[in-house]
Scaffold this motif. Structure first.
Motif, PDB file in Angstrom:
ATOM      1  N   GLY A   1      40.253  47.134  37.986  1.00 17.83           N
ATOM      2  CA  GLY A   1      39.560  48.309  39.030  1.00 17.83           C
ATOM      3  C   GLY A   1      37.988  47.611  38.534  1.00 17.83           C
ATOM      4  N   GLY A   2      37.813  47.462  37.637  1.00 19.46           N
ATOM      5  CA  GLY A   2      36.391  46.987  36.552  1.00 19.46           C
ATOM      6  C   GLY A   2      35.755  46.109  37.492  1.00 19.46           C
ATOM      7  N   TYR A   3      36.113  44.853  37.836  1.00 14.95           N
ATOM      8  CA  TYR A   3      35.384  44.061  39.072  1.00 14.95           C
ATOM      9  C   TYR A   3      35.064  44.389  39.835  1.00 14.95           C
TER      10      TYR A   3
ATOM     11  N   VAL B   1      40.150  52.085  44.191  1.00 15.91           N
ATOM     12  CA  VAL B   1      40.012  51.948  42.719  1.00 15.91           C
ATOM     13  C   VAL B   1      38.132  51.971  43.201  1.00 15.91           C
TER      14      VAL B   1
ATOM     15  N   LEU C   1      35.059  53.897  41.816  1.00 17.75           N
ATOM     16  CA  LEU C   1      34.602  53.594  41.470  1.00 17.75           C
ATOM     17  C   LEU C   1      32.940  52.957  41.229  1.00 17.75           C
TER      18      LEU C   1
ATOM     19  N   PRO D   1      38.482  44.749  30.628  1.00 19.79           N
ATOM     20  CA  PRO D   1      39.752  44.368  30.533  1.00 19.79           C
ATOM     21  C   PRO D   1      39.913  43.549  31.967  1.00 19.79           C
ATOM     22  N   TYR D   2      39.299  43.163  32.388  1.00 21.20           N
ATOM     23  CA  TYR D   2      39.247  41.632  33.603  1.00 21.20           C
ATOM     24  C   TYR D   2      39.466  40.502  32.138  1.00 21.20           C
TER      25      TYR D   2
ATOM     26  N   ILE E   1      33.832  48.066  31.865  1.00 20.29           N
ATOM     27  CA  ILE E   1      35.181  48.647  33.191  1.00 20.29           C
ATOM     28  C   ILE E   1      35.534  47.044  33.275  1.00 20.29           C
ATOM     29  N   PHE E   2      34.658  46.027  32.793  1.00 18.02           N
ATOM     30  CA  PHE E   2      34.888  44.676  33.716  1.00 18.02           C
ATOM     31  C   PHE E   2      35.763  43.852  32.056  1.00 18.02           C
TER      32      PHE E   2
ATOM     33  N   VAL F   1      32.603  45.951  40.373  1.00 18.46           N
ATOM     34  CA  VAL F   1      31.256  45.606  40.866  1.00 18.46           C
ATOM     35  C   VAL F   1      31.008  44.465  41.658  1.00 18.46           C
ATOM     36  N   ILE F   2      32.555  43.739  41.978  1.00 20.07           N
ATOM     37  CA  ILE F   2      32.340  43.630  43.958  1.00 20.07           C
ATOM     38  C   ILE F   2      31.001  44.422  44.469  1.00 20.07           C
TER      39      ILE F   2
ATOM     40  N   VAL G   1      44.795  48.035  38.422  1.00 14.25           N
ATOM     41  CA  VAL G   1      44.557  48.892  38.174  1.00 14.25           C
ATOM     42  C   VAL G   1      43.377  49.074  37.343  1.00 14.25           C
ATOM     43  N   TRP G   2      44.189  48.902  35.389  1.00 14.16           N
ATOM     44  CA  TRP G   2      43.279  48.852  34.693  1.00 14.16           C
ATOM     45  C   TRP G   2      42.722  47.510  34.378  1.00 14.16           C
TER      46      TRP G   2
END
Lengths: 305, 323
Positions: free
Chosen positions: B193-195, B106, B110, B133-134, B130-131, B198-199, B189-190
C-alpha cells in the motif's frame, strides 16, 4: 514521495501557497489525516508487537500470548541467540550476499542503463528490448534449478543466491530514465576535452547520479537481504544459511530453535521474535539514509512532464 | 516491482547530439559498460528460457538437458488431466486479481489522503511509516501474521483475543481455507500500500497547479478536487501498473504465499497457486518435465496477457504505453 517537488524545487517552489493555505479544515482533510494515521498504525503495530514480544519472558509469552508491553522484561532470547554461533554465521552469510550482490548488481545495472540511455542508433533500442523481455517472459523455476545445479554447479555457493537476482530489468529502466536527464552540454564538454566513454561515465555521469544510485542500491540491498527462496533451493549446508532461512527454519521446527542456542531449554517463542528483530533491524536502519535520495531517485512517472 | 513511466529506448529528443559527434576513434568503453549486464541476462534470464526445452522431455538428472529422451506433449497432457490444473490456475488468477485491485485502490486512496497532509515533515514521516512494510521479507511477514492469527504455540493470537472481548468465538485460522484469499490480500495491501501510494503521489505532484486553481475558482471542495481532478489524472499511472500487474497475473506471489502457507495442506484449496504447486512438485516428486511444462504454460499465458493488456491500454491511453 514528493518526487517532483524535490527535483523541480528551484523552479516552481513547493506547491504555491494558494493551494496549501486552505481557509478552513474540510471534512475530507480530516478524514485524510484519520486514514493516514490509521494505516500508519497498522503498518507500525506489528513491528512493535514483535519487539515487545522479543523482550517478554518466555513463560509470560506462552501463557498470555503477545502483549503491547514487555512484562516481565527479559533479554534471554537475545543472549541465547548471540551466544550461539549460528546467528553470527548467518549474519555473515546475509552480509556477504547483500554486499557482493548489491555491488555486482549496481555495476551491471548502471552500465547497461547508461548505454541504453545514450540513445545510440542500432544499439540502445535493441538493448532496451533485450533487457525488457525478461520482465515479460521467463523460464521459470525448473530451468533455473537445472542451470544452477547441473550446468553451473553452484549449489551451496552464495553466488547461486546472488547471480539470478543481479539484474532487475525494472531497475534498469528506473536508472535509464534518470540517466536520460543528464545534461547533454556536460557530456559534450567532456567529449571535447577528450574524455572517453568510460571516463565520461565514471567521472561525469555517476557523480551526477547519486539519487538514483542510492535508490537502486537500496532496492537491490533489500532484495538480497530478504532473499530466502534461492537460498532454500540451492543451499543445503546449514552453516551457510542466510538470516531469512535461519528464521524460516526457526518457524518450522522447535528443534531448530534449540540448535541456535547453547542450552536445550531455549526460549523458543521469544527467540523467534528476537530473531525476527535481528533480521529486520539493519534493513530498516538503511532506509532513513537512503530516503533523502529516494525522493529524487524514484521520479519515473513525474519526469515526463 | 512496478512503477509508471517506463519508456525504454525511446528518447528521440535531446539525444541526437551524441550521434552528431563524429567518432574520433573506436571507443570500446560502452561495450565494457554493457557487457556484464548482457552476459548476466544471457545466462540467468535467457538461459532458463532455452532450458524450457525440458518441458518436452522426460528429463532425468543422469542424462541432463542434452541427452534426456523426448516426451512430446506428454508433460502438458499429464498436467491438464491431473485435476490440479483448474484449481491452481483458478487460485492464481483469483488471488492476483484481488492483490492487484486491492493494492491499486489502496495506493490511490493513500496517495489522495497523503496529499492532504500539510506539514512537509509530517507528510514525510507518514510516508516513511507506511513505506516500511515494503522492506520486510515474506518470512517476517509470516511471523507477524502468526502473532495475529495463531499466537505462541497456536493458542489464540491477537485477532482471536480481540474477538474474544466481544464474545466472538475464536477461529483456528490456519485450518480454515475459506478466509485465506482475503487474509493474503490484506497482507499484500499492508506490504505494498505504501509503495503504491508513493508512486501515485509522485504522479500527483506532476499535476500542474493551474488545474487546482481552476477547481478552487469553481468552488470545489477538497474532496471534489481529489475525486474529480486528481483521481482521473492518475489513470495513466494506474494503467501502467495495471499492465505490469496483468503480466504477472499468472505468477503466484511465491515468496509471500509459500512463506505464509508453507506446506500446510489444509489451506491448499484456496491458496495453492501455480508457483507453489511447481515448487512442491519439484521437491517431492522431482518431476522436472511436468513442472517445466507448467512453467512454460505460465510464461506463455502471462506473455499473451501482457500483449493483450498493452494493446488494450494503447487503445485507451496511448500516451502512457510502455514500449
Amino acid at each position: 514521495m514528493t518526487a517532483t517537488v524535490e527535483r523541480t524545487a528551484p523552479v516552481t517552489k513547493v506547491r504555491p501557497p494558494s493551494r496549501r493555505k486552505s481557509r478552513r479544515l474540510e471534512p475530507f482533510t480530516i478524514a485524510s489525516y484519520a486514514g493516514v494515521i490509521c494505516f500508519g498504525l497498522v503498518c507500525a503495530i506489528p513491528f512493535w508487537m514483535v519487539v515487545a514480544g522479543s523482550l517478554t519472558a518466555e513463560s509470560a509469552l506462552s501463557q498470555r500470548g503477545y502483549s503491547f508491553w514487555p512484562a516481565p522484561f527479559s533479554l534471554d532470547a537475545y543472549t541465547t541467540l548471540f551466544q550461539g554461533t549460528r546467528v553470527w554465521l548467518s549474519y555473515g552469510a546475509t552480509i556477504f550476499i547483500t554486499g557482493i550482490g548489491t555491488a555486482i548488481a549496481l555495476a551491471a545495472t548502471s552500465g547497461i542503463a547508461w548505454v541504453i540511455a545514450r540513445g545510440l542508433r542500432r544499439v540502445s533500442r535493441p538493448l532496451a528490448v533485450f533487457a525488457y523481455i525478461p520482465m515479460l517472459f521467463n523460464g521459470g523455476l525448473v530451468p533455473m534449478y537445472i542451470l544452477i545445479t547441473q550446468i553451473l554447479q553452484l549449489q551451496n555457493s552464495w553466488f547461486a543466491v546472488i547471480l539470478p537476482l543481479v539484474i532487475a530489468p525494472f531497475l534498469v529502466f528506473v536508472q535509464v530514465s534518470f540517466f536520460r536527464a543528464t545534461p547533454q552540454e556536460i557530456l559534450d564538454a567532456a567529449r571535447i576535452d577528450g574524455a572517453g566513454e568510460l571516463r565520461i561515465f565514471f567521472q561525469v555521469v555517476l557523480p551526477l547520479s547519486t539519487p538514483v544510485i542510492a535508490v537502486i542500491a537500496l532496492f537491490y540491498a533489500v532484495t538480497f537481504w530478504n532473499e530466502w527462496f534461492h537460498a532454500l533451493l540451492f543451499l543445503s549446508q546449514p552453516e551457510k544459511f542466510p538470516l531469512q532461512l535461519v528464521l524460516q527454519n526457526l518457524i518450522s521446527s522447535v528443534t531448530n530453535a534449540a540448535e541456535l542456542g547453547t542450552t536445550s531449554a531455549a526460549p523458543v517463542y521469544q527467540m523467534r521474535l528476537a530473531m525476527t528483530v535481528i533480521t529486520i533491524g539493519p534493513i530498516l536502519l538503511a532506509y532513513p539514509f537512503a530516503q533523502r535520495y529516494f525522493v529524487k531517485g524514484l521520479t519515473l512517472g513525474a519526469t515526463k512532464g | 516491482m512496478n512503477t509508471p513511466g517506463i519508456r525504454p529506448a525511446v528518447a528521440p529528443h535531446k539525444r541526437r547530439s551524441s550521434r552528431s559527434q563524429p567518432a574520433q576513434k573506436r571507443d570500446y568503453g560502452l561495450v565494457i559498460l554493457a557487457a556484464p549486464a548482457v552476459i548476466l541476462l544471457l545466462v540467468f534470464a535467457y538461459g532458463p528460457m532455452a532450458g524450457l526445452i525440458v518441458a518436452f522431455q522426460d528429463f532425468n538428472i543422469a542424462d541432463g538437458v542434452f541427452a534426456s529422451p523426448w516426451a512430446g506433449l506428454e508433460n502438458f497432457r499429464f498436467f491438464f488431466t491431473s485435476g490440479d490444473a483448474t484449481r491452481i490456475m483458478r487460485n492464481t488468477l483469483l488471488l492476483n486479481v484481488l492483490f492487484l485491485s486491492a493494492t491499486l485502490a489502496v495506493g490511490v486512496m493513500l496517495a489522495l489522503m497523503l496529499n492532504e497532509i500539510r506539514g512537509k515533515v509530517t507528510k514525510r514521516f507518514f510516508q516513511s511509516v507506511i513505506f516500511v512494510p515494503y522492506f520486510v521479507s515474506p518470512i517476517v511477514v509470516s511471523i507477524f501474521l502468526q502473532a495475529f492469527l495463531a499466537g505462541p504455540g497456536g493458542r489464540g493470537g491477537l485477532i482471536n483475543d480481540a474477538a474474544g472481548l466481544f464474545g466472538i468465538p475464536s477461529v483456528t485460522w490456519y485450518t480454515e481455507p475459506g478466509p485465506w484469499p482475503w487474509i493474503l490480500t490484506l497482507v499484500k495491501v499492508w506490504q505494498l500500500g505504501g509503495y503504491m501510494s508513493v508512486i501515485f503521489l509522485a504522479a500527483i505532484t506532476a499535476i500542474p497547479e493551474e488545474v487546482y486553481e481552476a477547481g478552487e475558482i469553481d468552488g470545489a471542495s477538497r474532496a471534489q478536487m481529489a475525486w474529480r481532478i486528481t483521481t482521473p489524472l492518475l489513470k495513466p499511472t494506474a494503467a501502467i501498473l495495471l499492465v505490469l500487474g496483468v503480466g504477472r497475473i499468472f505468477y503466484g506471489d511465491f515468496a509471500t504465499i509459500y512463506a505464509i502457507v508453507g506446506d500446510n495442506g489444509t489451506l491448499f484449496p484456496t491458496t495453492d497457486v501455480i508457483d507453489t504447486y511447481v515448487f512442491r512438485a519439484l521437491r517431492t516428486r522431482g518431476d522436472f518435465g511436468v513442472t517445466a511444462a507448467i512453467g512454460l504454460v505460465q510464461s506463455v499465458v502471462g506473455f499473451v496477457l501482457v500483449v493483450v493488456a498493452t494493446m488494450v491500454q494503447r487503445r485507451y491511453a496511448k500516451e502512457t504505453s510502455i514500449l
